[in-house]
Every structure is written in C-alpha cells, then in structure tokens.
Design a protein around this motif. Structure first.
Motif, mmCIF file in Angstrom:
data_model
loop_
_atom_site.group_PDB
_atom_site.id
_atom_site.type_symbol
_atom_site.label_atom_id
_atom_site.label_comp_id
_atom_site.label_asym_id
_atom_site.label_seq_id
_atom_site.Cartn_x
_atom_site.Cartn_y
_atom_site.Cartn_z
ATOM 1 N N GLY A 12 1.047 2.603 39.701
ATOM 2 C CA GLY A 12 1.294 1.900 38.440
ATOM 3 C C GLY A 12 0.347 2.252 37.315
ATOM 4 O O GLY A 12 0.537 1.798 36.179
ATOM 5 N N SER A 13 -0.681 3.067 37.592
ATOM 6 C CA SER A 13 -1.658 3.410 36.556
ATOM 7 C C SER A 13 -1.042 4.256 35.443
ATOM 8 O O SER A 13 -1.431 4.149 34.278
ATOM 9 N N TRP A 14 -0.072 5.094 35.791
ATOM 10 C CA TRP A 14 0.589 5.959 34.799
ATOM 11 C C TRP A 14 1.314 5.119 33.751
ATOM 12 O O TRP A 14 1.118 5.304 32.549
ATOM 13 N N GLU A 15 2.148 4.200 34.211
ATOM 14 C CA GLU A 15 2.908 3.363 33.277
ATOM 15 C C GLU A 15 1.977 2.495 32.435
ATOM 16 O O GLU A 15 2.207 2.293 31.238
ATOM 17 N N GLN A 16 0.933 1.990 33.039
ATOM 18 C CA GLN A 16 -0.044 1.183 32.318
ATOM 19 C C GLN A 16 -0.682 1.988 31.192
ATOM 20 O O GLN A 16 -0.869 1.495 30.073
ATOM 21 N N ALA A 17 -1.003 3.250 31.462
ATOM 22 C CA ALA A 17 -1.618 4.109 30.453
ATOM 23 C C ALA A 17 -0.644 4.426 29.322
ATOM 24 O O ALA A 17 -1.040 4.489 28.152
ATOM 25 N N VAL A 18 0.630 4.620 29.652
ATOM 26 C CA VAL A 18 1.644 4.878 28.619
ATOM 27 C C VAL A 18 1.735 3.695 27.663
ATOM 28 O O VAL A 18 1.691 3.853 26.432
ATOM 29 N N LYS A 19 1.866 2.506 28.195
ATOM 30 C CA LYS A 19 2.033 1.308 27.364
ATOM 31 C C LYS A 19 0.786 1.032 26.533
ATOM 32 O O LYS A 19 0.880 0.594 25.388
ATOM 33 N N LYS A 20 -0.373 1.272 27.109
ATOM 34 C CA LYS A 20 -1.620 1.013 26.386
ATOM 35 C C LYS A 20 -1.782 1.938 25.191
ATOM 36 O O LYS A 20 -2.221 1.510 24.121
ATOM 37 N N ASN A 21 -1.419 3.197 25.350
ATOM 38 C CA ASN A 21 -1.706 4.191 24.316
ATOM 39 C C ASN A 21 -0.608 4.391 23.284
ATOM 40 O O ASN A 21 -0.895 4.781 22.155
ATOM 41 N N PHE A 22 0.650 4.146 23.661
ATOM 42 C CA PHE A 22 1.748 4.399 22.733
ATOM 43 C C PHE A 22 2.367 3.134 22.160
ATOM 44 O O PHE A 22 3.211 3.211 21.272
ATOM 45 N N GLY A 23 1.959 1.982 22.665
ATOM 46 C CA GLY A 23 2.437 0.739 22.101
ATOM 47 C C GLY A 23 3.771 0.296 22.668
ATOM 48 O O GLY A 23 4.497 1.073 23.290
ATOM 49 N N PRO A 24 4.129 -0.973 22.433
ATOM 50 C CA PRO A 24 5.337 -1.544 23.039
ATOM 51 C C PRO A 24 6.639 -0.988 22.463
ATOM 52 O O PRO A 24 7.688 -1.097 23.103
ATOM 53 N N ASP A 25 6.605 -0.411 21.272
ATOM 54 C CA ASP A 25 7.832 0.078 20.642
ATOM 55 C C ASP A 25 8.180 1.517 21.007
ATOM 56 O O ASP A 25 9.274 1.988 20.692
ATOM 57 N N TYR A 26 7.264 2.211 21.666
ATOM 58 C CA TYR A 26 7.520 3.603 22.005
ATOM 59 C C TYR A 26 8.487 3.675 23.188
ATOM 60 O O TYR A 26 8.254 3.073 24.233
ATOM 61 N N LYS A 27 9.572 4.416 23.010
ATOM 62 C CA LYS A 27 10.590 4.538 24.054
ATOM 63 C C LYS A 27 10.261 5.742 24.939
ATOM 64 O O LYS A 27 10.583 6.878 24.608
ATOM 65 N N TYR A 28 9.604 5.458 26.036
ATOM 66 C CA TYR A 28 9.199 6.531 26.933
ATOM 67 C C TYR A 28 10.176 6.657 28.101
ATOM 68 O O TYR A 28 10.938 5.739 28.399
ATOM 69 N N GLU A 29 10.137 7.804 28.714
ATOM 70 C CA GLU A 29 10.962 8.051 29.885
ATOM 71 C C GLU A 29 10.091 8.016 31.137
ATOM 72 O O GLU A 29 8.869 8.140 31.063
ATOM 73 N N ALA A 30 10.750 7.840 32.266
ATOM 74 C CA ALA A 30 10.007 7.794 33.528
ATOM 75 C C ALA A 30 9.239 9.094 33.741
ATOM 76 O O ALA A 30 9.602 10.145 33.191
ATOM 77 N N ALA A 31 8.184 9.032 34.513
ATOM 78 C CA ALA A 31 7.392 10.220 34.805
ATOM 79 C C ALA A 31 8.274 11.297 35.414
ATOM 80 O O ALA A 31 9.028 11.021 36.364
ATOM 81 N N PRO A 32 8.231 12.508 34.900
ATOM 82 C CA PRO A 32 9.081 13.581 35.447
ATOM 83 C C PRO A 32 8.619 13.968 36.849
ATOM 84 O O PRO A 32 7.448 13.821 37.186
ATOM 85 N N PRO A 33 9.539 14.495 37.671
ATOM 86 C CA PRO A 33 9.138 14.955 38.996
ATOM 87 C C PRO A 33 8.217 16.162 38.906
ATOM 88 O O PRO A 33 8.347 16.987 38.001
ATOM 89 N N LEU A 34 7.279 16.239 39.828
ATOM 90 C CA LEU A 34 6.362 17.364 39.841
ATOM 91 C C LEU A 34 7.130 18.650 40.142
ATOM 92 O O LEU A 34 8.095 18.663 40.908
ATOM 93 N N ALA A 35 6.699 19.736 39.501
ATOM 94 C CA ALA A 35 7.364 21.020 39.696
ATOM 95 C C ALA A 35 7.171 21.494 41.133
ATOM 96 O O ALA A 35 6.125 21.267 41.746
ATOM 97 N N ALA A 36 8.185 22.153 41.655
ATOM 98 C CA ALA A 36 8.080 22.728 42.999
ATOM 99 C C ALA A 36 7.082 23.868 42.988
ATOM 100 O O ALA A 36 7.020 24.652 42.047
ATOM 101 N N THR A 37 6.240 23.962 43.984
ATOM 102 C CA THR A 37 5.236 25.025 44.070
ATOM 103 C C THR A 37 5.433 25.810 45.359
ATOM 104 O O THR A 37 5.968 25.302 46.354
ATOM 105 N N ASN A 38 4.979 27.044 45.329
ATOM 106 C CA ASN A 38 5.115 27.900 46.504
ATOM 107 C C ASN A 38 4.055 27.575 47.545
ATOM 108 O O ASN A 38 2.972 27.156 47.202
#
Length: 270
Positions: free
Chosen positions: A244-270
């Motif tokens: 939950g730290s990611w979402e908390q950081a988004v809301k803290k820094n961009f404010g309640p009106d910023y329409k953010y999307e869910a964290a993208p999936p990590l890229a596949a690595t070899n």
C-alpha cells in the motif's frame, strides 16, 4: 608483565570484532547516490530548507530501504533529462528515479527496473487560454519543453510537425516562459504538469488541457548489464505496491484530484 585475565581478553576481542564488522559494512556500503529531479513539484523537488519531496523521492527512498540504506545514507544528486544516461554510465549515481520514461532508444544505453508509474503526455496552458483543444492546434503555436525529453520529439515527429518548439534546461524555466507569454504551452507528462499547476503561488494561473498524447511508463534507470540490481529494485517495487505504500505516495504527492491509474505490471526480464 601482567597477563590479562581470560575474561578480559575475550571482552576485548569481542569488542574489536564488533567494531571491525561495523566499519567493514560501512566501508562496503557507504552512501547510496540516487539521481532525481530537483525542480519538479510532486515528482522530485528540492525544497528551500534542503529537504526533498515528491513521488520519485518516496519511491527511491523505499527502494533504498529495501536495499539496506536508511534515509540518512542516501545522497540525492540532481539529474537533467539530457544527462541521465551519462551519470549512470560514469557511475555518478547507482540508479535514477526521475520521471524517466522507458523507451527502446534509452534501453540501448541503460537498463530499467519497473515500470512503476504510468503517466500521459499533456499540455499546460495559461488558465484563460482556450485556443488549444487538440494536438494539431500546436502547429500554429509556440511550445516549450526540456532538452533531452521525449515530449518535444513526440510533438515534432507525430503530432504537430509545424509547431515552434523551444527547448530549455528545466521545466521551471519553461513555466516562466509560459507565464510571461513567450510560449503558448508547456508539454511533458501530466503528473509533472499537475505538480506545477498545484504548486503554491500557481493556483488558478495554469490548467491542463487533458490531452493524453502518449503513454509514459516511468522506470528506474541503472547501468546497463546490472541485472542483479535490477532484480532487487523490481522486488522492492513489487513490495511497495503490495503493502500500500505506492498508492499512499501517489495520493500524497499528486493530490486528491489527480486521476491516476493502477501501478503498471513490471516488465518481463530474461
């Protein structure tokens, strides 16, 4: 010569081993140099009192903790859009968290962990300017962006090839040019623009047009070939989202009106 008692000798040895162990760990790790932006409100900002704020700062601090570095062991170094690859190649920083969009061109020089955030290219205009409603309108406008960013390249190559583009060293300089009427719009990621628009003193002066002109997946840049560090950072990012730290950081820094999307999936690595 007086021979020390066995207990005293053991105590001295224990203290010596403990001390040498601590020093050894300190010598191995030392400070962790991380590249961030210093002039992007909401993303990476050096405040007047010398502290740092922003979403990238919070992400970098979380990752550093997972790597074993407390906040007082982090050394934030300023990076610009056009020197991020160089700082990594010359080992000036261990990794870069600076609104660093992943692209094939950049992956030729550096590796990326993530992505950890999805933004969209947008335009910031003066609040009373209603003349720009679509990307094509830029063909008759003066546009400001930052040297080395993908935003100006996207406009010139895909969206408005006749636009007059002024490239400056930082977004703060572009904002001054926009405020003074020297340009008609500032373009970069909507996350960065939202931070500037919401900055104290800028209220009601600027607005975002709401044009999603590209998808910008932010990644953490690191020296090419360092797969061990990449995997460790990816594990830290995955944990940050899960607890939950990611979402908390988004809301803290961009404010309640910023329409953010869910964290993208990590890229596949070899």
């Amino acid at each position: 010569m007086k021979v020390p008692q066995a207990g005293a000798v053991a105590a001295v040895i224990a203290i010596a081993l403990t001390t040498s162990g601590c020093l050894g760990e300190e010598e191995v790790k030392g400070k962790l140099a991380i590249g961030i932006k210093f002039d992007q409100p909401g993303i990476g900002m050096r405040e007047p009192d010398g502290t740092f704020s922003g979403f990238d700062v919070d992400v970098a601090t979380y990752v550093a903790k997972q790597l074993g570095y407390a906040p007082d062991r982090i050394e934030f170094k300023q990076v610009y859009s056009n020197d991020r690859e160089l700082l990594l190649q010359y080992n000036e920083v261990e990794f870069v968290a600076a609104s660093y969009s992943i692209s094939d061109k950049r992956k030729e020089k550096v590796d990326f962990a993530g992505p950890y955030f999805l933004a969209h290219q947008d335009l910031l205009v003066r609040a009373n300017d209603t003349s720009i409603t679509k990307a094509e309108d830029l063909n008759t406008k003066k546009l400001c962006s930052v040297s080395g960013s993908t935003s100006a390249e996207n406009v010139k190559n895909r969206l408005a090839p006749k636009a007059s583009v002024l490239e400056l060293g930082g977004y703060s300089e572009c904002l001054v040019a926009l405020q003074d009427g020297l340009v008609d719009a500032l373009t970069t990621d909507n996350s960065i623009l939202a931070g500037y628009a919401a900055r104290k003193g800028n209220e009601n002066k600027f607005r975002l047009t709401g044009l999603a002109m590209s998808n910008e997946n932010y990644g953490i840049g690191l020296k090419k070939g360092d797969t061990e560090l990449r995997d460790k950072i990816n594990a830290a990012l995955k944990k940050m989202v899960a607890d939950g730290s990611w979402e908390q950081a988004v809301k803290k820094n961009f404010g309640p009106d910023y329409k953010y999307e869910a964290a993208p999936p990590l890229a596949a690595t070899n």
